[in-house]
Motif scaffolding. Sequence first.
Motif, mmCIF file in Angstrom:
data_model
loop_
_atom_site.group_PDB
_atom_site.id
_atom_site.type_symbol
_atom_site.label_atom_id
_atom_site.label_comp_id
_atom_site.label_asym_id
_atom_site.label_seq_id
_atom_site.Cartn_x
_atom_site.Cartn_y
_atom_site.Cartn_z
ATOM 1 N N GLY A 34 -44.588 26.479 -71.685
ATOM 2 C CA GLY A 34 -44.346 26.867 -73.217
ATOM 3 C C GLY A 34 -45.774 26.910 -73.816
ATOM 4 N N LEU A 35 -46.513 25.822 -73.838
ATOM 5 C CA LEU A 35 -47.805 25.509 -74.373
ATOM 6 C C LEU A 35 -48.758 26.401 -73.666
ATOM 7 C CD1 LEU A 35 -47.625 21.739 -74.666
ATOM 8 C CD2 LEU A 35 -48.138 23.362 -76.541
ATOM 9 N N THR A 36 -48.761 26.812 -72.321
ATOM 10 C CA THR A 36 -49.489 27.849 -71.752
ATOM 11 C C THR A 36 -49.248 29.063 -72.324
ATOM 12 O OG1 THR A 36 -49.239 26.460 -69.736
ATOM 13 C CG2 THR A 36 -50.161 28.576 -69.257
ATOM 14 N N ARG A 37 -48.058 29.686 -72.410
ATOM 15 C CA ARG A 37 -47.594 31.050 -73.251
ATOM 16 C C ARG A 37 -48.390 31.236 -74.428
ATOM 17 N NH1 ARG A 37 -42.570 30.161 -70.899
ATOM 18 N NH2 ARG A 37 -41.615 29.243 -72.774
ATOM 19 N N ALA A 38 -48.506 29.963 -75.127
ATOM 20 C CA ALA A 38 -49.197 29.937 -76.407
ATOM 21 C C ALA A 38 -50.806 29.969 -76.264
ATOM 22 C CB ALA A 38 -48.557 28.668 -77.197
ATOM 23 N N GLY A 39 -51.236 29.997 -75.232
ATOM 24 C CA GLY A 39 -52.755 30.163 -75.026
ATOM 25 C C GLY A 39 -53.530 28.823 -74.683
ATOM 26 N N HIS A 40 -52.843 27.869 -74.426
ATOM 27 C CA HIS A 40 -53.363 26.442 -74.318
ATOM 28 C C HIS A 40 -53.524 26.180 -72.769
ATOM 29 C CE1 HIS A 40 -52.828 25.623 -78.403
ATOM 30 N NE2 HIS A 40 -51.546 25.780 -78.362
ATOM 31 N N GLU A 41 -54.655 25.404 -72.544
ATOM 32 C CA GLU A 41 -54.737 24.954 -71.055
ATOM 33 C C GLU A 41 -54.149 23.794 -70.720
ATOM 34 O OE1 GLU A 41 -59.105 25.086 -70.230
ATOM 35 O OE2 GLU A 41 -58.718 23.865 -68.617
ATOM 36 N N VAL A 42 -53.130 23.788 -69.685
ATOM 37 C CA VAL A 42 -52.175 22.562 -69.538
ATOM 38 C C VAL A 42 -52.550 21.924 -68.114
ATOM 39 C CG1 VAL A 42 -50.133 21.493 -69.839
ATOM 40 C CG2 VAL A 42 -50.565 23.260 -71.412
ATOM 41 N N THR A 43 -52.667 20.815 -67.969
ATOM 42 C CA THR A 43 -52.685 20.249 -66.658
ATOM 43 C C THR A 43 -51.677 19.081 -66.522
ATOM 44 O OG1 THR A 43 -55.005 20.518 -66.523
ATOM 45 C CG2 THR A 43 -54.036 19.117 -64.615
ATOM 46 N N VAL A 44 -50.689 19.127 -65.771
ATOM 47 C CA VAL A 44 -49.925 17.956 -65.550
ATOM 48 C C VAL A 44 -50.240 16.932 -64.464
ATOM 49 C CG1 VAL A 44 -47.438 17.337 -64.855
ATOM 50 C CG2 VAL A 44 -48.132 19.418 -66.248
ATOM 51 N N TYR A 45 -50.316 15.617 -64.548
ATOM 52 C CA TYR A 45 -50.718 14.750 -63.555
ATOM 53 C C TYR A 45 -49.426 14.118 -63.059
ATOM 54 C CZ TYR A 45 -55.580 15.775 -64.891
ATOM 55 O OH TYR A 45 -56.598 16.315 -65.178
ATOM 56 N N THR A 46 -48.958 13.992 -62.000
ATOM 57 C CA THR A 46 -47.717 13.311 -61.340
ATOM 58 C C THR A 46 -48.172 12.745 -60.231
ATOM 59 O OG1 THR A 46 -45.549 13.590 -60.968
ATOM 60 C CG2 THR A 46 -46.709 15.271 -60.163
ATOM 61 N N ARG A 47 -47.328 11.869 -59.765
ATOM 62 C CA ARG A 47 -47.803 11.020 -58.438
ATOM 63 C C ARG A 47 -47.451 11.731 -57.256
ATOM 64 N NH1 ARG A 47 -46.343 6.873 -54.930
ATOM 65 N NH2 ARG A 47 -44.090 7.630 -54.913
ATOM 66 N N ARG A 48 -48.416 11.728 -56.248
ATOM 67 C CA ARG A 48 -47.961 12.341 -54.933
ATOM 68 C C ARG A 48 -46.880 11.561 -54.290
ATOM 69 N NH1 ARG A 48 -51.261 15.368 -51.665
ATOM 70 N NH2 ARG A 48 -53.080 14.992 -52.784
ATOM 71 N N ASP A 49 -45.848 12.184 -54.231
ATOM 72 C CA ASP A 49 -44.619 11.367 -53.403
ATOM 73 C C ASP A 49 -44.325 12.192 -51.897
ATOM 74 O OD1 ASP A 49 -43.288 13.565 -54.432
ATOM 75 O OD2 ASP A 49 -41.987 12.380 -55.788
ATOM 76 N N ASP A 50 -45.242 12.878 -51.365
ATOM 77 C CA ASP A 50 -44.958 13.548 -50.320
ATOM 78 C C ASP A 50 -46.405 13.763 -49.928
ATOM 79 O OD1 ASP A 50 -44.423 15.258 -48.185
ATOM 80 O OD2 ASP A 50 -42.549 16.378 -49.021
ATOM 81 N N GLU A 51 -46.595 13.404 -48.546
ATOM 82 C CA GLU A 51 -48.016 13.685 -48.025
ATOM 83 C C GLU A 51 -48.276 15.249 -47.777
ATOM 84 O OE1 GLU A 51 -48.291 11.137 -44.697
ATOM 85 O OE2 GLU A 51 -46.756 12.349 -43.512
ATOM 86 N N LYS A 52 -47.075 15.966 -47.715
ATOM 87 C CA LYS A 52 -47.654 17.274 -47.732
ATOM 88 C C LYS A 52 -47.974 18.246 -48.951
ATOM 89 C CE LYS A 52 -43.427 18.284 -45.114
ATOM 90 N NZ LYS A 52 -43.042 16.780 -45.110
ATOM 91 N N GLN A 53 -47.858 17.295 -50.073
ATOM 92 C CA GLN A 53 -48.132 18.142 -51.245
ATOM 93 C C GLN A 53 -49.598 18.483 -51.280
ATOM 94 O OE1 GLN A 53 -46.600 14.993 -53.486
ATOM 95 N NE2 GLN A 53 -44.581 16.006 -54.294
ATOM 96 N N PRO A 54 -49.891 19.456 -51.735
ATOM 97 C CA PRO A 54 -51.508 19.832 -51.920
ATOM 98 C C PRO A 54 -51.997 19.077 -53.184
ATOM 99 C CG PRO A 54 -50.042 21.630 -52.797
ATOM 100 C CD PRO A 54 -49.197 20.694 -52.174
ATOM 101 N N ASP A 55 -53.381 18.941 -53.205
ATOM 102 C CA ASP A 55 -53.971 18.177 -54.353
ATOM 103 C C ASP A 55 -53.534 18.675 -55.754
ATOM 104 O OD1 ASP A 55 -55.280 16.731 -52.397
ATOM 105 O OD2 ASP A 55 -57.267 17.478 -52.503
#
Length: 402
Positions: A34-55
């Motif tokens: 929703g915030l991205t649709r409103a024109g903001h730049e959003v980054t979510v930081y979450t823990r890597r819980d699978d080694e196959k997940q990309p950075d």
Amino acid sequence: MKISMVSEHASPLAALGEVDAGGQNVHVAELSAGLTRAGHEVTVYTRRDDEKQPDEVTMPGGYRVVHVPAGPPRYVPKDELLPHMGEFTRFLSSHWEADRPDVVHAHFWMSGLASLMAARPLDVPVVQTFHALGVVKRRHQGAHDTSPAERIGLERLIGRHASRVAATCSDEVFELVRMGLPRSRMSVVPCGVDLERFTPQGPAEPRDHRYRVVSVGRLVPRKGFDVAIAALRSLPEVELVIAGGPQEGRLAEDPEAQRLLRFASELGVADRVRLTGQIARADVPALLRSADVVVCTPWYEPFGIVPLEAMACGVPVVAAAVGGLTDSVVDGVTGVHVPPRRPDAVAAAVRKLLSDAALRDAYGIAGSDRARCRYSWDRIATDTFRVYERVVPAAALSEETG
Ligand code: UDP
């Protein structure tokens, strides 16, 4: 605005319904979109819980998810994550030193801790949403509460040091005030509901001649599915469908699923209780639409998105009068409030609704109107942005717009 969301255990990419993946994942994902649709730049930081997940992943909603290496790259229960928050904090610090956000929005207490430690040296304001509070969990779960002992004290500290607390409902505000936090630094912004997906029109899961009551949520005791099962004793013409937990094939290994099925057998209602296991998000609306009534009977509930989803689908809700459900479900208008842990009250409310199709329709229409007027994610994103505006210095904003 450049916005960093921090959600240490609840990733927007997770499948919903398992023990640690529910409303917070939805909230972070939809708010970010929703915030991205409103024109903001959003980054979510979450823990890597699978080694196959990309950075990093760019989500269909246009925001970025960064996987933070903190602890082993596999599922770790959230109550065991505190020892890894130092590593999480160091990662945030180095990212934010290189690319300073205007505001940080932390979700859940451990994210708040890591965010405050990383953001304060850089003078970046932190908005905190707790999603759940240790004091409430302790009150209801007592000896079964597996949260780290430090949680309650740290939540108070986080509440004091955050620039602002964005609570999701009025009941949470009462709890925060009881914890000694100042009301003047709190705002209430509820969770929303995806109004494109959850609509009154659309396919409904096939069903037989019986009335159908549906309950959806993570298969954890505090969701009170046993209350709905016990209510069936005095609702002989009703089947109960419970969705959530591990995928159907793994229900036999799930202790809570087995406990619920045993309980249903003891009460002689097992032939009318079906556990579907986890259902894909895309299939939730059809299940809700197949219900005459959706029942939400948690012992306690920080917010509770499922009742909103049911309302948006035009289905009346019988809801325990706890937490966010006292704000979202309007008693006698979109559903019925019942005291928590009272199967007799649930049965009476369901019986009344089943005996009156016009009442069900009226509650359903009012529920879908209420969801549409008040709970769109665009509206929630706008309200959340207003909270950010209160904590981001005006100079920082005019630099960007100017
Ligand atoms: N959910 C789902 N599949 C399931 C079980 C739940 O997609 O099998 C979704 C549900 O539709 C809702 C969320 O998970 O969007 C649960 O959020 P809620 O706030 O009701 O409960 P929480 O899990 O946060 O306690």
